[in-house]
Design a protein around this motif. Structure first.
Motif, PDB file in Angstrom:
ATOM      1  N   LEU A 174       6.576 -14.487 -12.372  1.00 53.57           N
ATOM      2  CA  LEU A 174       5.423 -13.599 -12.156  1.00 53.57           C
ATOM      3  C   LEU A 174       5.323 -12.575 -13.283  1.00 53.57           C
ATOM      4  N   MET A 175       6.468 -12.025 -13.680  1.00 55.39           N
ATOM      5  CA  MET A 175       6.464 -10.982 -14.711  1.00 55.39           C
ATOM      6  C   MET A 175       6.114 -11.540 -16.097  1.00 55.39           C
ATOM      7  N   GLU A 176       6.442 -12.809 -16.287  1.00 59.94           N
ATOM      8  CA  GLU A 176       6.126 -13.502 -17.544  1.00 59.94           C
ATOM      9  C   GLU A 176       4.617 -13.551 -17.789  1.00 59.94           C
ATOM     10  N   LYS A 177       3.853 -13.492 -16.702  1.00 57.19           N
ATOM     11  CA  LYS A 177       2.397 -13.657 -16.788  1.00 57.19           C
ATOM     12  C   LYS A 177       1.689 -12.454 -17.391  1.00 57.19           C
ATOM     13  N   ASP A 178       2.393 -11.352 -17.502  1.00 56.56           N
ATOM     14  CA  ASP A 178       1.790 -10.153 -18.094  1.00 56.56           C
ATOM     15  C   ASP A 178       0.498  -9.753 -17.377  1.00 56.56           C
ATOM     16  N   PHE A 179       0.635  -9.463 -16.097  1.00 57.70           N
ATOM     17  CA  PHE A 179      -0.519  -9.045 -15.298  1.00 57.70           C
ATOM     18  C   PHE A 179      -0.857  -7.575 -15.525  1.00 57.70           C
ATOM     19  N   ARG A 192       8.348  -3.894 -10.319  1.00 62.47           N
ATOM     20  CA  ARG A 192       9.121  -3.113  -9.344  1.00 62.47           C
ATOM     21  C   ARG A 192      10.399  -3.830  -8.933  1.00 62.47           C
ATOM     22  N   GLY A 193      10.630  -4.985  -9.555  1.00 60.90           N
ATOM     23  CA  GLY A 193      11.926  -5.641  -9.415  1.00 60.90           C
ATOM     24  C   GLY A 193      12.127  -6.495  -8.178  1.00 60.90           C
ATOM     25  N   VAL A 194      13.354  -7.016  -8.108  1.00 58.20           N
ATOM     26  CA  VAL A 194      13.798  -7.833  -6.983  1.00 58.20           C
ATOM     27  C   VAL A 194      14.641  -6.918  -6.104  1.00 58.20           C
ATOM     28  N   ARG A 195      14.338  -6.856  -4.835  1.00 52.70           N
ATOM     29  CA  ARG A 195      15.036  -5.929  -3.935  1.00 52.70           C
ATOM     30  C   ARG A 195      15.404  -6.604  -2.624  1.00 52.70           C
ATOM     31  N   VAL A 196      16.400  -6.039  -1.964  1.00 52.46           N
ATOM     32  CA  VAL A 196      16.734  -6.479  -0.608  1.00 52.46           C
ATOM     33  C   VAL A 196      15.781  -5.756   0.328  1.00 52.46           C
ATOM     34  N   LEU A 206       6.844 -11.517  -0.917  1.00 56.12           N
ATOM     35  CA  LEU A 206       6.259 -11.103  -2.190  1.00 56.12           C
ATOM     36  C   LEU A 206       5.180 -10.058  -1.948  1.00 56.12           C
ATOM     37  N   GLU A 207       5.318  -8.935  -2.637  1.00 53.89           N
ATOM     38  CA  GLU A 207       4.270  -7.907  -2.622  1.00 53.89           C
ATOM     39  C   GLU A 207       3.593  -8.032  -3.982  1.00 53.89           C
ATOM     40  N   LEU A 208       2.407  -8.636  -3.984  1.00 48.47           N
ATOM     41  CA  LEU A 208       1.771  -9.032  -5.250  1.00 48.47           C
ATOM     42  C   LEU A 208       0.824  -7.968  -5.799  1.00 48.47           C
ATOM     43  N   GLY A 209       1.162  -6.718  -5.604  1.00 47.51           N
ATOM     44  CA  GLY A 209       0.320  -5.640  -6.103  1.00 47.51           C
ATOM     45  C   GLY A 209       0.005  -4.670  -4.987  1.00 47.51           C
ATOM     46  N   TYR A 210      -0.439  -3.485  -5.384  1.00 50.66           N
ATOM     47  CA  TYR A 210      -0.774  -2.442  -4.420  1.00 50.66           C
ATOM     48  C   TYR A 210      -2.272  -2.429  -4.171  1.00 50.66           C
ATOM     49  N   ILE A 211      -2.628  -2.734  -2.927  1.00 52.17           N
ATOM     50  CA  ILE A 211      -4.042  -2.753  -2.554  1.00 52.17           C
ATOM     51  C   ILE A 211      -4.604  -1.325  -2.610  1.00 52.17           C
ATOM     52  N   SER A 212      -3.689  -0.340  -2.549  1.00 53.94           N
ATOM     53  CA  SER A 212      -4.089   1.079  -2.567  1.00 53.94           C
ATOM     54  C   SER A 212      -4.294   1.600  -3.991  1.00 53.94           C
ATOM     55  N   ASN A 213      -4.018   0.731  -4.980  1.00 56.49           N
ATOM     56  CA  ASN A 213      -4.191   1.131  -6.378  1.00 56.49           C
ATOM     57  C   ASN A 213      -5.400   0.379  -6.935  1.00 56.49           C
ATOM     58  N   ALA A 226       0.863  -1.187   0.000  1.00 54.73           N
ATOM     59  CA  ALA A 226       0.000   0.000   0.000  1.00 54.73           C
ATOM     60  C   ALA A 226       0.889   1.223   0.000  1.00 54.73           C
ATOM     61  N   PHE A 227       0.359   2.293  -0.521  1.00 51.94           N
ATOM     62  CA  PHE A 227       1.092   3.551  -0.559  1.00 51.94           C
ATOM     63  C   PHE A 227       0.114   4.677  -0.289  1.00 51.94           C
ATOM     64  N   THR A 228       0.642   5.794   0.172  1.00 53.19           N
ATOM     65  CA  THR A 228      -0.232   6.905   0.538  1.00 53.19           C
ATOM     66  C   THR A 228      -0.963   7.493  -0.662  1.00 53.19           C
ATOM     67  N   THR A 229      -0.373   7.400  -1.845  1.00 52.99           N
ATOM     68  CA  THR A 229      -1.118   7.867  -3.025  1.00 52.99           C
ATOM     69  C   THR A 229      -1.549   6.641  -3.816  1.00 52.99           C
ATOM     70  N   ASN A 230      -2.684   6.762  -4.507  1.00 52.32           N
ATOM     71  CA  ASN A 230      -3.253   5.557  -5.125  1.00 52.32           C
ATOM     72  C   ASN A 230      -2.751   5.305  -6.551  1.00 52.32           C
ATOM     73  N   ASP A 231      -1.759   6.097  -7.002  1.00 50.19           N
ATOM     74  CA  ASP A 231      -1.277   5.877  -8.370  1.00 50.19           C
ATOM     75  C   ASP A 231      -0.109   4.892  -8.418  1.00 50.19           C
ATOM     76  N   VAL A 232       0.428   4.515  -7.265  1.00 49.50           N
ATOM     77  CA  VAL A 232       1.568   3.590  -7.248  1.00 49.50           C
ATOM     78  C   VAL A 232       1.045   2.160  -7.409  1.00 49.50           C
ATOM     79  N   GLU A 233       1.666   1.430  -8.332  1.00 51.59           N
ATOM     80  CA  GLU A 233       1.216   0.050  -8.594  1.00 51.59           C
ATOM     81  C   GLU A 233       2.427  -0.844  -8.816  1.00 51.59           C
ATOM     82  N   GLY A 234       2.189  -2.137  -8.874  1.00 52.69           N
ATOM     83  CA  GLY A 234       3.255  -3.056  -9.263  1.00 52.69           C
ATOM     84  C   GLY A 234       3.536  -4.162  -8.268  1.00 52.69           C
ATOM     85  N   MET A 235       4.463  -5.034  -8.672  1.00 53.33           N
ATOM     86  CA  MET A 235       4.848  -6.188  -7.857  1.00 53.33           C
ATOM     87  C   MET A 235       6.330  -6.121  -7.547  1.00 53.33           C
TER      88      MET A 235
END
Length: 188
Positions: free
Chosen positions: A120-125, A130-134, A150-157, A91-100
């Motif tokens: 996951l990215m191959e699936k073309d959702f 948003r990449g692989v991060r530490v 895994l953050e599978l999308g932004y519930i705020s978007n 989730a993010f404070t603004t609702n325009d942020v999206e991604g996995m």
């Protein structure tokens, strides 16, 4: 080599549905509650793993209940798990942020994080990669076994939220995650 129908025979995988009980996690514009979504998604991944891989699968919670972070880690430690997968929706404070995003804790877990994320990215959702991060999350930092969050999308978007409410998404994302896990263990 395991028979083709049981590629993860002998492996133990712990799936951790984020949040639960008095901790709802994030809540979307359409009223989606993260703790419910993570449980639903985790059960779908569990089913996919059991049907396709022969792995032993454990969930850190089977229902809507509060489980503290150390207890989640203990499940993996006590089981001597080969992998710990924590399922979340961002989730993010603004609702325009999206991604996995796929998080791992250290460089040795980077290859499995990449394997799962690529599938996951191959699936073309139709969402942002948003990449692989530490990530310095408790369940990653304190785990003694390989661990991903895994953050599978932004519930705020709204677009991401609408997608995560669909059963088709649960099915396809589970399939992708399991494919990534199989890819990784097949090569290592």
């Amino acid at each position: 080599m395991a028979a083709s129908g049981r590629p993860l025979e002998g492996k133990t995988i712990v799936i951790d549905p984020g949040h639960g009980g008095k901790d709802p996690g994030s809540i979307g514009q359409l009223g989606t509650i993260e703790r419910d979504m993570t449980l639903q998604m985790s059960k779908e991944i569990e089913q996919e793993l059991m049907e396709r891989t022969g792995a032993t699968v454990l969930l850190t919670r089977e229902q809507d209940e509060a489980v503290d972070l150390q207890q989640r880690v203990d499940v993996a430690t006590e089981a001597g798990a080969d992998l710990f997968l924590s399922i979340h929706f961002d989730a993010f404070t603004t609702n325009d942020v999206e991604g996995m995003t796929t998080y791992h804790k250290n460089s040795k877990d980077q290859p499995i994080a990449q394997a799962v994320h690529d599938r996951l990215m191959e699936k073309d959702f139709d969402t942002r990669d948003r990449g692989v991060r530490v990530g310095d999350f408790y369940v990653l930092r304190e785990n003694t076994v390989p661990a991903l969050l895994l953050e599978l999308g932004y519930i705020s978007n709204e677009k991401d939220e609408t997608r995560m409410r669909s059963l088709q998404f649960h099915k396809e994302a589970s399939e992708a995650i399991v494919n990534g896990v199989i890819d990784y263990f097949h090569e290592h």
